[in-house]
Design a protein around this motif. Structure first.
Motif, PDB file in Angstrom:
ATOM      1  N   ASN A  37      91.782   6.056  39.112  1.00 50.04           N
ATOM      2  CA  ASN A  37      91.955   7.499  38.695  1.00 50.04           C
ATOM      3  C   ASN A  37      90.657   8.106  38.475  1.00 50.04           C
ATOM      4  OD1 ASN A  37      94.641   7.168  39.367  1.00 50.04           O
ATOM      5  ND2 ASN A  37      95.423   7.149  37.113  1.00 50.04           N
ATOM      6  N   ASN A  38      89.941   7.591  37.484  1.00 51.64           N
ATOM      7  CA  ASN A  38      88.514   8.188  37.160  1.00 51.64           C
ATOM      8  C   ASN A  38      87.723   8.469  38.170  1.00 51.64           C
ATOM      9  OD1 ASN A  38      89.208   8.177  34.292  1.00 51.64           O
ATOM     10  ND2 ASN A  38      88.224   6.423  33.630  1.00 51.64           N
ATOM     11  N   GLU A  39      87.855   7.406  39.218  1.00 54.14           N
ATOM     12  CA  GLU A  39      86.768   7.586  40.254  1.00 54.14           C
ATOM     13  C   GLU A  39      87.379   8.570  41.197  1.00 54.14           C
ATOM     14  OE1 GLU A  39      85.037   4.703  42.536  1.00 54.14           O
ATOM     15  OE2 GLU A  39      84.926   3.169  40.989  1.00 54.14           O
ATOM     16  N   ASP A  40      88.900   8.605  41.398  1.00 52.10           N
ATOM     17  CA  ASP A  40      89.164   9.628  42.217  1.00 52.10           C
ATOM     18  C   ASP A  40      89.194  11.170  41.539  1.00 52.10           C
ATOM     19  OD1 ASP A  40      92.446   7.715  42.898  1.00 52.10           O
ATOM     20  OD2 ASP A  40      90.327   7.703  43.851  1.00 52.10           O
ATOM     21  N   ASP A  41      89.181  11.238  40.131  1.00 49.32           N
ATOM     22  CA  ASP A  41      88.884  12.458  39.507  1.00 49.32           C
ATOM     23  C   ASP A  41      87.503  12.969  39.743  1.00 49.32           C
ATOM     24  OD1 ASP A  41      90.440  11.737  36.562  1.00 49.32           O
ATOM     25  OD2 ASP A  41      91.274  12.658  38.546  1.00 49.32           O
ATOM     26  N   LEU A  42      86.596  12.248  40.299  1.00 54.27           N
ATOM     27  CA  LEU A  42      85.135  12.645  40.377  1.00 54.27           C
ATOM     28  C   LEU A  42      85.072  12.670  41.866  1.00 54.27           C
ATOM     29  CD1 LEU A  42      82.935   9.967  38.277  1.00 54.27           C
ATOM     30  CD2 LEU A  42      83.529  12.358  37.628  1.00 54.27           C
ATOM     31  N   GLY A  43      85.814  12.460  42.569  1.00 52.61           N
ATOM     32  CA  GLY A  43      85.641  12.923  44.267  1.00 52.61           C
ATOM     33  C   GLY A  43      84.891  11.884  44.734  1.00 52.61           C
ATOM     34  N   THR A  44      84.469  12.282  45.999  1.00 53.08           N
ATOM     35  CA  THR A  44      83.177  11.568  46.635  1.00 53.08           C
ATOM     36  C   THR A  44      81.919  12.689  47.080  1.00 53.08           C
ATOM     37  OG1 THR A  44      84.491  12.105  48.619  1.00 53.08           O
ATOM     38  CG2 THR A  44      84.872   9.992  47.518  1.00 53.08           C
ATOM     39  N   GLY A  45      81.251  12.050  47.680  1.00 53.51           N
ATOM     40  CA  GLY A  45      80.129  13.234  48.070  1.00 53.51           C
ATOM     41  C   GLY A  45      78.739  12.916  47.676  1.00 53.51           C
ATOM     42  N   GLU A  46      77.622  13.562  48.099  1.00 56.42           N
ATOM     43  CA  GLU A  46      76.269  13.269  47.844  1.00 56.42           C
ATOM     44  C   GLU A  46      75.870  14.469  46.916  1.00 56.42           C
ATOM     45  OE1 GLU A  46      74.458  11.507  51.987  1.00 56.42           O
ATOM     46  OE2 GLU A  46      73.943  13.610  51.610  1.00 56.42           O
ATOM     47  N   GLN A  60      65.526   5.304  40.043  1.00 54.10           N
ATOM     48  CA  GLN A  60      66.567   4.693  40.970  1.00 54.10           C
ATOM     49  C   GLN A  60      67.525   3.326  40.338  1.00 54.10           C
ATOM     50  OE1 GLN A  60      66.837   6.187  43.930  1.00 54.10           O
ATOM     51  NE2 GLN A  60      68.882   4.984  44.263  1.00 54.10           N
ATOM     52  N   PRO A  61      66.913   2.578  39.386  1.00 54.42           N
ATOM     53  CA  PRO A  61      67.751   1.492  39.002  1.00 54.42           C
ATOM     54  C   PRO A  61      68.882   2.016  38.171  1.00 54.42           C
ATOM     55  CG  PRO A  61      65.244   0.937  38.460  1.00 54.42           C
ATOM     56  CD  PRO A  61      65.272   2.351  39.192  1.00 54.42           C
ATOM     57  N   LEU A  62      68.801   3.292  37.621  1.00 54.81           N
ATOM     58  CA  LEU A  62      69.813   3.946  36.674  1.00 54.81           C
ATOM     59  C   LEU A  62      70.907   4.477  37.746  1.00 54.81           C
ATOM     60  CD1 LEU A  62      70.093   3.808  33.759  1.00 54.81           C
ATOM     61  CD2 LEU A  62      67.761   3.528  34.662  1.00 54.81           C
ATOM     62  N   TYR A  66      74.938   3.441  38.429  1.00 54.73           N
ATOM     63  CA  TYR A  66      75.960   4.749  38.303  1.00 54.73           C
ATOM     64  C   TYR A  66      76.812   4.422  39.801  1.00 54.73           C
ATOM     65  CZ  TYR A  66      78.338   9.185  38.043  1.00 54.73           C
ATOM     66  OH  TYR A  66      79.390  10.069  37.974  1.00 54.73           O
ATOM     67  N   GLU A  67      75.910   4.626  40.829  1.00 56.34           N
ATOM     68  CA  GLU A  67      76.705   4.337  42.028  1.00 56.34           C
ATOM     69  C   GLU A  67      77.502   3.298  42.355  1.00 56.34           C
ATOM     70  OE1 GLU A  67      73.550   6.990  44.956  1.00 56.34           O
ATOM     71  OE2 GLU A  67      73.576   4.831  45.091  1.00 56.34           O
ATOM     72  N   SER A  68      77.085   2.062  41.589  1.00 57.91           N
ATOM     73  CA  SER A  68      78.051   1.006  41.708  1.00 57.91           C
ATOM     74  C   SER A  68      79.331   1.177  40.805  1.00 57.91           C
ATOM     75  CB  SER A  68      77.083  -0.349  41.253  1.00 57.91           C
ATOM     76  OG  SER A  68      76.982  -0.117  39.574  1.00 57.91           O
ATOM     77  N   MET A  69      79.198   1.860  40.102  1.00 60.68           N
ATOM     78  CA  MET A  69      80.636   2.048  39.243  1.00 60.68           C
ATOM     79  C   MET A  69      81.367   3.354  39.898  1.00 60.68           C
ATOM     80  SD  MET A  69      79.166   1.786  35.091  1.00 60.68           S
ATOM     81  CE  MET A  69      78.067   3.515  35.425  1.00 60.68           C
ATOM     82  N   HIS A  70      80.628   4.031  40.571  1.00 62.11           N
ATOM     83  CA  HIS A  70      81.327   5.362  41.281  1.00 62.11           C
ATOM     84  C   HIS A  70      80.858   5.189  42.797  1.00 62.11           C
ATOM     85  CE1 HIS A  70      82.291   6.893  37.481  1.00 62.11           C
ATOM     86  NE2 HIS A  70      81.183   6.537  36.951  1.00 62.11           N
ATOM     87  N   SER A  71      81.940   4.271  43.479  1.00 59.06           N
ATOM     88  CA  SER A  71      81.399   3.766  44.914  1.00 59.06           C
ATOM     89  C   SER A  71      81.378   5.322  45.706  1.00 59.06           C
ATOM     90  CB  SER A  71      82.280   3.076  45.607  1.00 59.06           C
ATOM     91  OG  SER A  71      83.732   3.441  45.579  1.00 59.06           O
ATOM     92  N   GLY A  72      82.277   6.242  45.575  1.00 58.95           N
ATOM     93  CA  GLY A  72      82.317   7.454  46.348  1.00 58.95           C
ATOM     94  C   GLY A  72      81.386   8.654  46.116  1.00 58.95           C
ATOM     95  N   ILE A  73      80.384   8.361  45.171  1.00 61.63           N
ATOM     96  CA  ILE A  73      79.085   9.190  44.659  1.00 61.63           C
ATOM     97  C   ILE A  73      77.791   8.883  45.223  1.00 61.63           C
ATOM     98  CG2 ILE A  73      78.212  10.480  42.773  1.00 61.63           C
ATOM     99  CD1 ILE A  73      81.000  11.469  43.470  1.00 61.63           C
ATOM    100  N   ASP A 342      79.029  14.267  35.011  1.00 63.92           N
ATOM    101  CA  ASP A 342      79.413  12.966  34.574  1.00 63.92           C
ATOM    102  C   ASP A 342      78.069  11.861  34.804  1.00 63.92           C
ATOM    103  OD1 ASP A 342      81.513  10.953  33.938  1.00 63.92           O
ATOM    104  OD2 ASP A 342      80.597   9.948  35.799  1.00 63.92           O
ATOM    105  N   PHE A 343      77.354  12.100  35.965  1.00 63.19           N
ATOM    106  CA  PHE A 343      76.055  11.427  35.938  1.00 63.19           C
ATOM    107  C   PHE A 343      74.934  11.723  34.830  1.00 63.19           C
ATOM    108  CE2 PHE A 343      71.695  11.410  38.191  1.00 63.19           C
ATOM    109  CZ  PHE A 343      71.693  10.123  38.012  1.00 63.19           C
ATOM    110  N   ILE A 344      74.867  13.120  34.586  1.00 71.59           N
ATOM    111  CA  ILE A 344      73.918  13.364  33.764  1.00 71.59           C
ATOM    112  C   ILE A 344      74.386  12.752  32.345  1.00 71.59           C
ATOM    113  CG2 ILE A 344      73.124  15.310  32.347  1.00 71.59           C
ATOM    114  CD1 ILE A 344      73.199  17.113  34.757  1.00 71.59           C
TER     115      ILE A 344
END
Length: 444
Positions: A37-46, A60-62, A66-73, A342-344
């Protein structure tokens, strides 16, 4: 039929075990569902991220984590050059508000820019971080600097920085001085003591780079610091009107310029820049942010230098230091502002800030000073950042908005007084009018 007590025992244990397994399975499903649900809340995109000081090797390592935890972002990071950064960023944000011109989703703004920028920014959602949590997480200057007059917070710092005193250890040791005075009058006396001149009065070694603007890198900030120390309210609550043409401001400006005027001057406009004089071992002390250390280490590795807190007025019960640093902000037209914030917020957490610092320390002497109050002790233990750590909780600035214009105008005012012998009151009145005319256009 009566069951054997031993069988009853086994059945009971088995039932409990099955029950535990069912409960664990339910918990795991709930956790997974919540994560989904959390990932769905964040949606997807660049999300396009404009960095400034850090190369991809640091960031880049960070981003990957983050991207590994939020595959849609997907985070697309690029390090921008500082030259014309402010004008490029502002133009992009302006254009994107009225057209399809692309602008970065995430970017850095200076702590003095909010009055000019906030109408183009997306405020920090309380679902990401509440105002009270923000205030307890970061230093007071961040709360003041990044909160707009509408009460919303518009940026989150990943660093803290401010003015400190750089001193040449060899020059001080030769004069029998072991530490920088913490009181302003004693500091000035030391600067005078460390200044040497020829019989004709030409300065051959300066005790302190101060008094001019053309060859003092942070002149406008130093003057602002002196005004804040005197309790002067430089700008109004609407953040559109500065007040400079007063007796109190005149006294501060006269004090500043006096260091470069007359036979008792310790600095003048004919000298090289403060940095070059420091490199050459002809300047005992100068005032600059922590990142100036990188310039010294690279250009003058033989200079032994230290960094100390800014000296204070004896009359002030509470010390005042000067902040100049950056925070991450989100475009108002970002397609996914919640994910951007969320990323910041992810980058601002303790573990990530430590990792960013560590990554940066692999390519230079130290990383960006931590913005988190809880990591303050780590700054105080650092050779280069202890002065920042000691000052951070009492740092202040003022919301210039159009920082480049304001500083340029203040510097022109200083030059007109020192080099053109313009009356201070006349110069202050002209600077006040120019700045207010500009802020009426840019500060919202």
């Amino acid at each position: 039929m009566t069951l054997d007590p031993q069988k009853k025992k086994y059945i009971l244990i088995g039932s409990i075990a099955i029950g535990i397994l069912v409960i664990v399975a339910i918990i795991l499903l709930l956790v997974k569902a919540n994560s989904s649900n959390n990932e769905d809340d964040l949606g997807t995109g660049e999300l396009v991220y404009w960095g400034l000081w850090e190369p991809s090797s640091v960031m880049q390592p960070l981003i990957d984590e983050y991207e590994s935890m939020h595959s849609g972002i997907t985070i697309l990071y690029s390090q921008q050059t500082y030259t014309n950064y402010e004008s490029r960023l502002y133009t992009r944000l302006q254009q994107s508000s009225t057209s399809t011109e692309p602008a970065p989703d995430i970017f850095r703004i200076h702590n003095t820019w909010v009055p000019k920028y906030y109408e183009y920014l997306y405020p920090l959602p309380t679902s990401i971080m509440s105002a009270s949590t923000y205030a307890s997480t970061f230093y007071p200057t961040a709360v003041s600097d990044f909160t707009a007059k509408d009460g919303n917070i518009y940026a989150m710092p990943l660093e803290i920085d401010g003015l400190v005193v750089y001193y040449n250890k060899q020059i001080l040791a030769k004069a029998g001085v072991t530490e920088i005075p913490t009181e302003w009058d004693s500091f000035v006396e030391l600067a005078q003591k460390l200044t040497t001149k020829t019989s004709a009065g030409k300065i051959t070694q300066s005790g302190l780079a101060i008094g001019t603007s053309s060859n003092v890198s942070n002149s406008a900030d130093i003057l602002s610091f002196l005004m804040l120390q005197q309790g002067i309210s430089i700008i109004d609550d609407a953040r559109t009107t500065v007040t400079l043409n007063t007796t109190k401001v005149k006294s501060v400006v006269d004090t500043y310029t006096s260091f470069a005027i007359g036979k008792d001057a310790i600095w003048d406009s004919s000298l090289g820049s403060d940095l070059n004089m420091f490199y050459q071992g002809k300047l005992a002390m100068m005032i600059a942010p922590s990142w100036t250390a990188f310039d010294i280490l690279q250009s003058a590795p033989t200079i032994e230098f230290g960094m100390a807190k800014l000296p204070q007025l004896a009359a002030n019960e509470t010390p005042i230091y000067y902040s100049t640093y950056w925070g991450e902000a989100v475009s108002k037209n970002c397609s996914n502002p919640k994910a951007a914030w969320d990323f910041i917020n992810f980058l601002a957490q303790k573990e990530q800030q430590q990792q960013l610092f560590s990554n940066a320390a692999k390519i230079r002497a130290f990383g960006e000073p931590y913005s988190l109050v809880e990591l303050n002790s780590s700054l105080k233990d650092n050779t280069y950042l202890s002065a920042i750590g000691d000052s951070a909780s009492l740092m202040k600035s003022w919301p210039m908005g159009d920082e480049s214009f304001v500083k340029a105008t203040i510097n022109e005012m200083i030059t007109s007084i020192v080099e053109d012998e313009t009356d201070t009151q006349v110069a202050l009145k002209a600077a006040e009018e120019e700045i207010n005319t500009q802020l009426a256009k840019t500060n919202n």
